[in-house]
Design a protein around this motif. Structure first.
Motif, PDB file in Angstrom:
ATOM      1  N   LEU A   4       0.817  -1.210   0.000  1.00 21.35           N
ATOM      2  CA  LEU A   4       0.000   0.000   0.000  1.00 21.35           C
ATOM      3  C   LEU A   4       0.854   1.264   0.000  1.00 21.35           C
ATOM      4  N   ARG A   5       2.009   1.172   0.676  1.00 19.58           N
ATOM      5  CA  ARG A   5       2.791   2.407   0.808  1.00 19.58           C
ATOM      6  C   ARG A   5       3.432   2.811  -0.525  1.00 19.58           C
ATOM      7  N   GLN A   6       3.372   1.925  -1.508  1.00 18.72           N
ATOM      8  CA  GLN A   6       3.921   2.282  -2.818  1.00 18.72           C
ATOM      9  C   GLN A   6       2.862   2.870  -3.753  1.00 18.72           C
ATOM     10  N   LEU A   7       1.624   2.910  -3.279  1.00 17.22           N
ATOM     11  CA  LEU A   7       0.559   3.448  -4.136  1.00 17.22           C
ATOM     12  C   LEU A   7       0.644   4.974  -4.215  1.00 17.22           C
ATOM     13  N   GLU A 332      -5.877 -11.570   2.342  1.00 16.07           N
ATOM     14  CA  GLU A 332      -6.312 -10.170   2.313  1.00 16.07           C
ATOM     15  C   GLU A 332      -5.180  -9.179   2.579  1.00 16.07           C
ATOM     16  N   LEU A 333      -4.203  -9.611   3.352  1.00 10.57           N
ATOM     17  CA  LEU A 333      -3.181  -8.653   3.787  1.00 10.57           C
ATOM     18  C   LEU A 333      -1.772  -9.019   3.352  1.00 10.57           C
ATOM     19  N   GLY A 334      -1.632 -10.251   2.845  1.00 10.67           N
ATOM     20  CA  GLY A 334      -0.290 -10.802   2.623  1.00 10.67           C
ATOM     21  C   GLY A 334       0.625  -9.907   1.817  1.00 10.67           C
ATOM     22  N   ALA A 335       0.086  -9.254   0.807  1.00 12.76           N
ATOM     23  CA  ALA A 335       0.954  -8.499  -0.096  1.00 12.76           C
ATOM     24  C   ALA A 335       1.032  -7.019   0.248  1.00 12.76           C
ATOM     25  N   LEU A 336       0.265  -6.586   1.232  1.00 17.79           N
ATOM     26  CA  LEU A 336       0.057  -5.142   1.395  1.00 17.79           C
ATOM     27  C   LEU A 336       1.097  -4.438   2.253  1.00 17.79           C
ATOM     28  N   GLY A 337       1.850  -5.213   3.056  1.00 21.63           N
ATOM     29  CA  GLY A 337       2.904  -4.584   3.861  1.00 21.63           C
ATOM     30  C   GLY A 337       2.380  -3.678   4.961  1.00 21.63           C
ATOM     31  N   VAL A 338       1.160  -3.918   5.431  1.00 23.67           N
ATOM     32  CA  VAL A 338       0.615  -3.056   6.490  1.00 23.67           C
ATOM     33  C   VAL A 338       0.304  -3.841   7.779  1.00 23.67           C
ATOM     34  N   ALA A 339       0.636  -5.098   7.814  1.00 21.30           N
ATOM     35  CA  ALA A 339       0.360  -5.881   9.020  1.00 21.30           C
ATOM     36  C   ALA A 339       1.260  -7.123   9.064  1.00 21.30           C
ATOM     37  N   CYS A 413     -10.819  -3.710   7.905  1.00 23.16           N
ATOM     38  CA  CYS A 413     -10.559  -2.567   8.796  1.00 23.16           C
ATOM     39  C   CYS A 413      -9.063  -2.245   8.844  1.00 23.16           C
ATOM     40  N   VAL A 414      -8.224  -3.282   8.780  1.00 21.06           N
ATOM     41  CA  VAL A 414      -6.778  -3.056   8.760  1.00 21.06           C
ATOM     42  C   VAL A 414      -6.401  -2.269   7.498  1.00 21.06           C
ATOM     43  N   LYS A 415      -6.979  -2.667   6.382  1.00 18.05           N
ATOM     44  CA  LYS A 415      -6.685  -1.970   5.130  1.00 18.05           C
ATOM     45  C   LYS A 415      -7.175  -0.519   5.194  1.00 18.05           C
ATOM     46  N   LEU A 416      -8.382  -0.373   5.675  1.00 18.22           N
ATOM     47  CA  LEU A 416      -8.973   0.969   5.745  1.00 18.22           C
ATOM     48  C   LEU A 416      -8.136   1.885   6.638  1.00 18.22           C
ATOM     49  N   ALA A 417      -7.772   1.378   7.819  1.00 22.72           N
ATOM     50  CA  ALA A 417      -6.969   2.194   8.740  1.00 22.72           C
ATOM     51  C   ALA A 417      -5.615   2.526   8.112  1.00 22.72           C
ATOM     52  N   ALA A 418      -5.047   1.567   7.406  1.00 18.52           N
ATOM     53  CA  ALA A 418      -3.739   1.799   6.785  1.00 18.52           C
ATOM     54  C   ALA A 418      -3.846   2.866   5.693  1.00 18.52           C
ATOM     55  N   VAL A 419      -4.884   2.776   4.883  1.00 17.49           N
ATOM     56  CA  VAL A 419      -5.069   3.763   3.811  1.00 17.49           C
ATOM     57  C   VAL A 419      -5.311   5.148   4.401  1.00 17.49           C
ATOM     58  N   GLU A 420      -6.145   5.200   5.444  1.00 14.91           N
ATOM     59  CA  GLU A 420      -6.378   6.487   6.122  1.00 14.91           C
ATOM     60  C   GLU A 420      -5.049   7.110   6.560  1.00 14.91           C
ATOM     61  N   LEU A 422      -1.959   6.391   5.517  1.00  9.26           N
ATOM     62  CA  LEU A 422      -1.066   6.733   4.405  1.00  9.26           C
ATOM     63  C   LEU A 422      -1.551   7.993   3.695  1.00  9.26           C
ATOM     64  N   THR A 423      -2.848   8.165   3.671  1.00 12.96           N
ATOM     65  CA  THR A 423      -3.417   9.353   3.036  1.00 12.96           C
ATOM     66  C   THR A 423      -3.045  10.607   3.814  1.00 12.96           C
ATOM     67  N   LYS A 424      -3.106  10.469   5.145  1.00  7.47           N
ATOM     68  CA  LYS A 424      -2.770  11.616   6.005  1.00  7.47           C
ATOM     69  C   LYS A 424      -1.296  11.990   5.897  1.00  7.47           C
ATOM     70  N   SER A 425      -0.430  10.992   5.827  1.00 11.37           N
ATOM     71  CA  SER A 425       1.008  11.267   5.989  1.00 11.37           C
ATOM     72  C   SER A 425       1.645  11.729   4.687  1.00 11.37           C
TER      73      SER A 425
END
Lengths: 425, 425
Positions: A4-7, A332-339, A413-420, A422-425
């Motif tokens: 996600l952090r590469q998006l 759901e989370l394996g590739a996303l690098g957020v958990a 919820c993990v994805k949503l919180a992570a996107v929130e 990353l969007t803020k930062s």
């Protein structure tokens, strides 16, 4: 899917809209799922229903001829001591069998130390501003005992080998007010880590400024394997004796997650000196434990082999739930690098680490969508996770399909919180 | 026969020779009789053997739908609270059901007060040099709790009405460090006295310097009548509430001498404030009591009426033993003026008062003749009877013929000790 952090920010915004839509769909279902409690499922308890009828009306004598119905036998029936001795790798003579709650034995052991001190010490801990080391994440009710009685807690990070010796050693060497450490050494709550031999030996050998330092070794999951092969754990009693610290370890165990969670048998094993000290205090505390329930357990399980056989039936019930959690997390989370999460080979929990600062948001989001999780921070002293990262998942109680559904919500919820974030930062 | 103190010295010498001969005869029989323990006899325990089979394998749900096998329910099943509420004359909502030992509940209540204080107080009792009032003779294990935790004890003489209010009132009015009193208000241990309404009301109303004074009301023998008519006891909870001292009483009870001594159910009843305080602490102390054993008791006894019916069977077993003690005491000692004893209408003990300075000699003489009695002094704080007068007789455990034989020995020893003393003086 990429991390996600590469998006890009527009990709993040698109993903956020998509996740919000999915989240709305879950909310519309008015779910009511509870993933908070490390309780056995009814189907696990059913495995031990034979306990309730294990005694006939005329079966009340223990092997030594004692009448289990009457007063007497402060530290338990010989045959129950034998079983706990096997289970906790201690001589039966060094076992004190208690009531139905190992938490109560641990609590009372702390209270006795506060009021009266322990063998080899300088009197009551209460007057020595005692501190405890708390491997984190860990078991909330250990920490709650300290908090309730004003014992200062020091967080110790957990590695995959157990608590970090590099952090512990200088602390205990320097500070005589550090009196204890809480350990769940096998299939640790919540990380599932089993302490390595190096860690066990390190804890046994380390010099401590306190002459009366105690390891509270809560071996709650000693026979709670999810798979046929167990994760071996070195014997802390032997290790401490060999290191000339025989009185350092206090080993606790129970059948709460073997027989009946609320109507099992708990016990402590330790050195002859500590056991004699416990017996001395117990004579003032109680008329003795319920020996009939001990006899019931002895008749039903017979010995450690019987317990191990029984635990295979437990793992058949709960392993699919643990594997469902792992599969959904991976998918759901394996590739996303957020958990990150644990895939325990025993015990009662999966430990989920989100990105820093996201755990409480995930728990709140899940709660709003009808999925109750253990509070963020619950696995840390005072309920404060300094990184707001850890979430304890307890998959045993709900039926498999509820576990699966709840994990769909949690991963969303993990994805949503992570996107929130990353969007803020 | 005349009173011994009226005998001439030659008559005393003759009597002494005769008693020594009788004593020698008993010694030659190599008796091994144990009258020390207030334990129910096996035949009493047999009355409740149905308890062990009271649950089927599928009977584990309480009325409120809770699974009694699992965690939860810190203060007991609703139906068990109901029964204890009836038994202890309290609303079920004000009952906290514990494990198998009311001594443990009392001990833990004292420890909580030492470490944390109680509602309405000025913090932990530990820092206030707490003192307890101890009606004497009384229950050794109450006193042992105080001794173990360094609580100073003040002897309060017992009259036939209960503890002497005239002694208590000025003490509690003047000294804020007097925090509690131990009471066994019905069929008191060991005197068998049931507190009169005047005493109950006096304890409820009396002004105390301590704002957090507590009455530890150990109603251990609340349904333990030896005869069809009971000795009525006023309700301390009501009396204290009416006197605006609602938080003063802590009422304890158990089924230890109803069902199984070692595998019964214990409970506490008190004010809503004290009960809430106890629950708050219990959440740190334990995972909760054994609810399956509660359900077992509920199924077996059903309600207080069932318990009372059951207690009639107990009295049929033990009443002959108490009456044998009374008959032998009367026959052997009635005219001699060297002892007084109680003829209780309930409870577990007979209290024997010898001439001052004779009790320990009697216990030693009996021991040498093969009859073990509770140590002289055991019914007093620190094990010290200032008059060396009181002996607690526990007739329930041995078979009737052993009780009779033991009392023959005891009365002989009382006579012998009295003659020795009169000869010396």
């Amino acid at each position: 899917m990429t991390e996600l952090r590469q998006l890009s920010s527009s990709d993040l915004a698109n993903l956020h809209s998509q996740l919000i839509a999915e989240y709305g769909n879950f909310k519309a279902r008015n779910l009511k799922l509870d993933m908070t409690r490390g309780k056995p499922a009814a189907s696990q308890l059913d495995l031990a229903n034979g306990l309730s009828v294990a005694l006939t009306a005329s079966d009340y004598k223990s092997d030594d001829g004692a009448d289990a119905r009457n007063y007497g036998g402060l530290d338990g029936l010989p045959e129950m001591k034998q079983i706990f001795g096997e289970m906790l790798s201690a001589p039966a003579a060094n076992v004190v069998v208690g009531g139905n709650s190992s938490l109560q034995i641990m609590h009372d052991t702390v209270v006795r130390a506060l009021l009266h001190g322990v063998p080899g010490g300088n009197g009551p801990w209460l007057s020595q501003k005692p501190k405890f080391l708390c491997p984190v994440p860990g078991y909330d009710r250990h920490f709650a005992v300290c908090q309730h009685h004003g014992i200062e807690m020091i967080n110790i990070p957990m590695s995959d080998e157990g608590p970090e010796l590099d952090v512990i050693l200088p602390l205990v060497a320097a500070d005589a007010s550090i009196k204890g450490i809480w350990c769940v050494p096998k299939y640790s709550n919540p990380t599932g880590v089993t302490y390595t031999d190096r860690v066990v030996e390190g804890l046994a050998k380390m010099p401590t400024a306190a002459p009366d330092f105690r390891i509270f070794w809560d071996n709650a999951y000693v026979v709670h394997d999810l798979y046929d092969t167990t994760s071996p754990l070195a014997n802390i009693l032997d290790a401490c004796r060999l290191a000339d610290n025989e009185n350092r370890p206090l080993v606790f165990g129970s059948t709460s997650k073997i027989s009946f969670a609320g109507a099992g048998i708990a016990a402590m094993a330790s050195s002859p000196v500590n056991v004699a000290d416990a017996r001395k205090h117990l004579a003032f505390q109680t008329i003795g434990p319920d020996k009939l329930n001990q006899l019931r357990h002895v008749r039903f399980f017979k010995n450690l082999a019987g317990i191990k056989l029984h635990m295979q039936k437990h793992s058949a019930v709960i392993r699919p739930k643990f594997e469902a959690v792992a599969a959904i997390f991976e998918k759901e989370l394996g590739a996303l690098g957020v958990a990150r999460w644990t895939q325990p080979r025993g015990g009662y929990f999966v430990s989920l680490d989100t990105d820093a600062g996201c755990a409480s948001r995930v728990v709140n989001l899940a709660d709003e969508a009808g999925v109750k999780l253990t509070s963020a921070g619950a696995t840390f002293p005072l309920g404060k996770d300094p990184d707001d990262r850890n979430i304890r998942i307890a998959p045993t109680l709900p039926p498999l399909e509820q576990v699966e559904l709840a994990m769909q919500v949690v991963t969303l919820c993990v994805k949503l919180a992570a996107v929130e974030r990353l969007t803020k930062s």
